[in-house]
Design a protein around this motif. Structure first.
Motif, short mmCIF file in Angstrom:
data_model
loop_
_atom_site.label_atom_id
_atom_site.label_comp_id
_atom_site.label_asym_id
_atom_site.label_seq_id
_atom_site.Cartn_x
_atom_site.Cartn_y
_atom_site.Cartn_z
N VAL A 18 0.83 -1.21 0.00
CA VAL A 18 0.00 0.00 0.00
C VAL A 18 0.86 1.25 0.00
O VAL A 18 0.61 2.21 -0.74
CB VAL A 18 -0.95 -0.01 1.22
CG1 VAL A 18 -1.64 1.35 1.37
CG2 VAL A 18 -1.99 -1.12 1.07
N LEU A 75 -5.56 0.98 1.12
CA LEU A 75 -5.08 2.23 0.55
C LEU A 75 -5.92 3.41 1.03
O LEU A 75 -5.38 4.49 1.32
CB LEU A 75 -5.11 2.15 -0.98
CG LEU A 75 -4.55 3.36 -1.74
CD1 LEU A 75 -3.08 3.57 -1.40
CD2 LEU A 75 -4.73 3.17 -3.25
N TYR A 78 -4.72 4.17 4.45
CA TYR A 78 -3.38 4.75 4.42
C TYR A 78 -3.41 6.22 3.99
O TYR A 78 -2.69 7.07 4.55
CB TYR A 78 -2.51 3.95 3.46
CG TYR A 78 -1.11 4.50 3.27
CD1 TYR A 78 -0.16 4.41 4.28
CD2 TYR A 78 -0.75 5.12 2.07
CE1 TYR A 78 1.12 4.92 4.10
CE2 TYR A 78 0.52 5.63 1.88
CZ TYR A 78 1.46 5.53 2.90
OH TYR A 78 2.73 6.05 2.71
#
Length: 210
Positions: A18, A75, A78
């Protein structure tokens, strides 16, 4: 117990990937790539009656679909861009992915209509697809009425992806037993266990709503 319960642990394990992706692509774009992989997997399964080699290729897209389904959520976390819109899109595309892949199995004739009869074959295929959809629907509907999303029960999406992959391999290697395709056994399993899982999740939510 389902593998879906370990999503947080899986997110941690995929965090290096990621971080490498960063902001090169958005989570929604990954979700769209995921459903494309599911469509291709279903198509390859459908045409695998012409050549068993297509089953082996479908494995790659099944794996990629599951992998991307993990990465899009990781993702979003993140990048700190988690949103209800993204979550909504992810769940809708996951259901289409399920339909694409299982429809490939069903319409390719892997429910053994020649051996079991067309009526029984159709009942198996439809029951499996309905069970898979209801499993996820009951969980998200429980969340819609204010409960925590429930990943419990016998079988979740991650489990189904692994089981589908295993039976694709068995189908490619063994083919059939007594005139019944290996994938037929998988569809019977999904027809029974996924509907049981949907019922389990229903009563889990029902008790808490009471």
């Amino acid at each position: 117990m389902t593998l879906d319960k370990y999503k947080d642990w899986i997110y941690k394990k995929t965090e290096p990937i990621v971080r490498f992706i960063g902001d090169r692509i958005t989570p929604n774009q990954i979700s769209l790539l995921s459903i494309l992989c599911a469509f291709l997997a279903g198509l390859l399964i459908f045409i695998s009656r012409l050549n068993v080699f297509f089953l082996w290729i479908s494995l790659f897209f099944i794996f990629l679909n599951g992998f991307l389904d993990i990465i899009d959520g990781g993702l979003a976390r993140y990048l700190h861009i988690e949103s209800r819109r993204g979550d909504f899109l992810d769940h809708i595309l996951d259901r289409y992915s399920d339909i694409f892949m299982l429809s490939g199995v069903f319409f390719a004739g892997y429910c053994s209509p020649e051996t079991l009869g067309y009526l029984v074959s159709e009942l198996i295929g439809i029951s499996a697809i309905v069970g898979v959809l209801l499993t996820s629907y009951v969980a998200t509907q429980a969340e819609a009425v204010g409960l925590k999303r429930n990943y419990g029960g016998l079988l979740g999406r991650s489990d189904r992806i692994i089981i589908l992959s295993i039976f694709i391999i068995l189908q490619a290697l063994i083919g059939e037993i007594g005139g019944i395709d290996m994938l037929t056994f998988m569809m019977i399993f999904f027809a029974i266990v996924c509907n049981i899982t949907a019922i389990q999740r229903f009563f889990y939510a029902w008790k808490r709503l009471n």
